[in-house]
Design an enzyme around this catalytic site. Structure first.
Site, PDB file in Angstrom:
ATOM      1  N   ASP A 107       3.175 -16.826 -36.218  1.00 44.73           N
ATOM      2  CA  ASP A 107       4.001 -17.950 -36.691  1.00 44.73           C
ATOM      3  C   ASP A 107       3.157 -19.185 -37.011  1.00 44.73           C
ATOM      4  O   ASP A 107       3.609 -20.317 -36.822  1.00 44.73           O
ATOM      5  CB  ASP A 107       5.084 -18.328 -35.667  1.00 44.73           C
ATOM      6  CG  ASP A 107       5.871 -17.114 -35.201  1.00 44.73           C
ATOM      7  OD1 ASP A 107       6.237 -16.305 -36.073  1.00 44.73           O
ATOM      8  OD2 ASP A 107       6.080 -16.962 -33.988  1.00 44.73           O
ATOM      9  N   GLN A 166       1.445 -11.134 -37.063  1.00 49.49           N
ATOM     10  CA  GLN A 166       1.298 -11.656 -35.699  1.00 49.49           C
ATOM     11  C   GLN A 166       0.012 -12.516 -35.606  1.00 49.49           C
ATOM     12  O   GLN A 166      -0.382 -13.100 -36.592  1.00 49.49           O
ATOM     13  CB  GLN A 166       1.307 -10.542 -34.645  1.00 49.49           C
ATOM     14  CG  GLN A 166       2.650  -9.837 -34.505  1.00 49.49           C
ATOM     15  CD  GLN A 166       2.830  -8.672 -35.457  1.00 49.49           C
ATOM     16  OE1 GLN A 166       1.942  -7.864 -35.636  1.00 49.49           O
ATOM     17  NE2 GLN A 166       3.990  -8.577 -36.075  1.00 49.49           N
ATOM     18  N   GLY A 222       7.519 -11.659 -39.720  1.00 48.21           N
ATOM     19  CA  GLY A 222       8.500 -12.379 -40.527  1.00 48.21           C
ATOM     20  C   GLY A 222       7.791 -13.374 -41.419  1.00 48.21           C
ATOM     21  O   GLY A 222       7.180 -14.299 -40.927  1.00 48.21           O
ATOM     22  N   HIS A 223       7.839 -13.139 -42.729  1.00 53.09           N
ATOM     23  CA  HIS A 223       7.231 -14.076 -43.666  1.00 53.09           C
ATOM     24  C   HIS A 223       8.306 -14.609 -44.594  1.00 53.09           C
ATOM     25  O   HIS A 223       9.073 -13.841 -45.165  1.00 53.09           O
ATOM     26  CB  HIS A 223       6.153 -13.379 -44.515  1.00 53.09           C
ATOM     27  CG  HIS A 223       4.896 -13.101 -43.764  1.00 53.09           C
ATOM     28  ND1 HIS A 223       3.833 -12.426 -44.302  1.00 53.09           N
ATOM     29  CD2 HIS A 223       4.522 -13.425 -42.514  1.00 53.09           C
ATOM     30  CE1 HIS A 223       2.857 -12.339 -43.402  1.00 53.09           C
ATOM     31  NE2 HIS A 223       3.271 -12.927 -42.314  1.00 53.09           N
ATOM     32  N   LYS A 262       1.583 -18.374 -42.005  1.00 53.35           N
ATOM     33  CA  LYS A 262       0.827 -17.477 -42.902  1.00 53.35           C
ATOM     34  C   LYS A 262       1.514 -17.324 -44.250  1.00 53.35           C
ATOM     35  O   LYS A 262       0.862 -17.158 -45.261  1.00 53.35           O
ATOM     36  CB  LYS A 262       0.687 -16.083 -42.267  1.00 53.35           C
ATOM     37  CG  LYS A 262      -0.311 -16.036 -41.135  1.00 53.35           C
ATOM     38  CD  LYS A 262      -0.573 -14.607 -40.674  1.00 53.35           C
ATOM     39  CE  LYS A 262       0.511 -14.020 -39.820  1.00 53.35           C
ATOM     40  NZ  LYS A 262       0.752 -14.619 -38.535  1.00 53.35           N
TER      41      LYS A 262
HETATM   42  P1  IMP Z   1       6.735  -6.383 -30.357  1.00 53.92           P
HETATM   43  O1  IMP Z   1       5.687  -6.574 -31.406  1.00 53.92           O
HETATM   44  O2  IMP Z   1       8.131  -6.353 -30.915  1.00 53.92           O
HETATM   45  O3  IMP Z   1       6.438  -5.240 -29.436  1.00 53.92           O
HETATM   46  O4  IMP Z   1       6.712  -7.696 -29.411  1.00 53.92           O
HETATM   47  C1  IMP Z   1       5.616  -7.972 -28.539  1.00 53.92           C
HETATM   48  C2  IMP Z   1       5.310  -9.463 -28.505  1.00 53.92           C
HETATM   49  O5  IMP Z   1       4.808  -9.890 -29.762  1.00 53.92           O
HETATM   50  C3  IMP Z   1       6.527 -10.355 -28.215  1.00 53.92           C
HETATM   51  O6  IMP Z   1       6.092 -11.479 -27.457  1.00 53.92           O
HETATM   52  C4  IMP Z   1       6.953 -10.829 -29.598  1.00 53.92           C
HETATM   53  O7  IMP Z   1       7.643 -12.055 -29.539  1.00 53.92           O
HETATM   54  C5  IMP Z   1       5.596 -10.972 -30.266  1.00 53.92           C
HETATM   55  N1  IMP Z   1       5.675 -10.836 -31.721  1.00 53.92           N
HETATM   56  C6  IMP Z   1       5.820  -9.709 -32.435  1.00 53.92           C
HETATM   57  N2  IMP Z   1       5.810  -9.984 -33.758  1.00 53.92           N
HETATM   58  C7  IMP Z   1       5.651 -11.308 -33.874  1.00 53.92           C
HETATM   59  C8  IMP Z   1       5.521 -12.191 -35.000  1.00 53.92           C
HETATM   60  O8  IMP Z   1       5.539 -11.791 -36.171  1.00 53.92           O
HETATM   61  N3  IMP Z   1       5.354 -13.513 -34.712  1.00 53.92           N
HETATM   62  C9  IMP Z   1       5.264 -13.978 -33.433  1.00 53.92           C
HETATM   63  N4  IMP Z   1       5.368 -13.190 -32.360  1.00 53.92           N
HETATM   64  C10 IMP Z   1       5.559 -11.861 -32.569  1.00 53.92           C
END
Ligand code: IMP
Length: 429
Positions: free
Chosen positions: A13, A223, A40-41, A16
């Protein structure tokens, strides 16, 4: 001309979307190399707002867009996202979009397991996006995943399904859930298979061919480094490697292809989900950062936790990912503060640390050591040159780059593409 790899240098976040959009408009191919539809973009092009979770950002402008083998692919989420974009007038076809045929699939049983585990974990939950990302990566490493290429051989899937279901049925039984409905799963796969297969190919081959032809390739990370399964705040991480090195292994091009590593860095820090966060602010300053920065998750809508800029963590991320230069984003959120703070070290058990330790308890217990600087009045929003910035804001940027030992390549001063101060063009070597 070089290729460019974009990664988040904090907990995701970092903003990007805008940077990737700008780079994608100048690239010949855009590749996603890890993660899945947990990303999420948001892209703003003219009047249109596009929300992408799984598709590479180049898709909106018709640039060749590729989902690499390092991604975990939910075929139903893919179809829904393509249909949404198509309804917005975006053309997506087998010429401008390809999926690695060795990409593992996210199945409904992965989403189930993600949800069951999180619900059972109570206060110890990771705070995942609930998309089944972790369980899908586990099956890939456990050598029981169903992959995109398997969709062309569904009649020969019996042994693989035996292995997969034996594993999941045992886990489901532990949660008091019924076994996987194999017939229903196979029927769902049969229905979605032709849709996915129209885009499936050995993308390593296509990427190598376009590279040889001189194409500029943009590797689009999702991420952030602090969510990396090795280098992040384990176990509060995502299940993929989010560092720049994955651009090579997750796409099928060697490391020499990945080029300029652009680390996206927010001028303060945020995190969604659980886990350590040394500079988190539970007071009105944190509240103000969240409100001014519109800090709500794109995928889950969750409120993001906010805090001061952590130079120790960001320096570590930049080192681990070999960041060539950073894009500093959302500086305007700090406009108007009397004082701003930067974390320059940690205190742990009477010792001073200049790095973030690996152990979860140490990560949770470090106390930030702050350096305080005067803030600035006036606004940095919309600035397009150094001359547009208040002198104190320039000092802040200079201090950031000094502390993280990585130069600033660009400063983004609003969601608009033009509101950018360009110091070094990542595509120009
Ligand atoms: P997962 O990727 O759904 O397994 O989540 C694992 C961790 O990564 C959690 O803390 C999510 O909030 C974080 N996370 C996953 N994708 C994103 C992203 O695109 N932005 C920010 N945090 C993310």
């Amino acid at each position: 001309m070089a290729n460019v790899t974009v990664i988040g240098a904090q907990w995701g976040d970092e903003g990007k979307g805008k940077i990737v959009d700008w780079l994608a408009s100048r690239a010949d191919a855009v590749v996603r190399f890890q993660g899945g539809h947990n990303a999420g973009h948001t892209l703003v092009v003219g009047e249109q707002v596009y929300k992408l979770s799984l598709l590479p950002s180049g898709i909106v402008t018709g640039t060749l867009s590729i989902i690499g083998n390092g991604v975990v692919l939910d075929p139903w989420a893919l179809k829904a996202e393509i249909e949404k974009l198509t309804a917005q007038g975006v053309e997506i076809n087998a010429d401008n979009f390809a999926i690695a045929d060795n990409c593992p699939l996210i199945l409904p049983l992965h989403r189930d397991l993600d949800g069951l585990r999180e619900a059972a974990a109570g206060a110890g939950k990771i705070g995942t996006t609930g998309r089944g990302i972790g369980p899908a990566y586990e099956d890939k490493v456990g050598r029981r995943a169903i992959r995109v290429c398997d969709l062309a051989h569904l009649d020969a899937l019996d042994a693989q399904l035996d292995r997969l279901c034996a594993h999941h049925d045992a886990l489901r039984a532990g949660f008091g859930q019924p076994p996987v409905d194999r017939a229903a799963l196979l029927a769902e796969l049969r229905e979605i298979a032709p849709y996915v297969l129209q885009f499936a190919q050995p993308v390593w081959k296509r990427l190598n061919a376009v590279r040889k032809a001189g194409a500029r390739i943009l590797f689009e990370g999702a991420q952030g480094v602090l969510l990396d399964v090795d280098h992040g705040t384990y176990p509060f991480v995502t299940s993929s490697n989010t560092v720049s090195g994955t651009a090579a292994s997750g796409s099928g091009l060697g490391p020499s292809a990945t080029g300029f590593v652009l680390g996206i860095v927010k001028a303060y820090t945020t995190r969604v989900g659980s886990g350590p966060f040394p500079t988190e602010l539970a007071d009105e300053v944190g509240q103000r950062l969240g409100e001014r920065g519109h800090e709500f998750g794109t995928v889950t809508g969750r409120k993001r936790r906010c805090g001061w800029f952590d130079a120790v963590l960001t320096r570590q991320s930049c080192a681990i990912s070999g960041v060539t230069g950073i894009a500093l984003t959302k500086l305007d959120v700090l406009d108007g503060f009397d004082k701003v703070k930067i974390c320059i070290g940690y205190r742990l058990n009477g010792k001073v640390l200049d790095y973030f330790p690996s152990h979860a308890a140490d990560q949770a217990n470090v106390e930030p050591i702050y350096e305080e600087m005067d803030g600035w009045q006036g606004t940095t929003a919309g600035a397009r040159s150094w001359a547009d910035l208040p002198a104190q804001a320039i000092k802040y940027i200079q201090r950031v780059q000094e502390l993280i030992e990585t130069p600033v390549a660009l400063v983004s001063t609003s969601p608009e593409r033009e509101d950018t101060i360009l110091v070094r063009d990542p595509f120009v070597d």
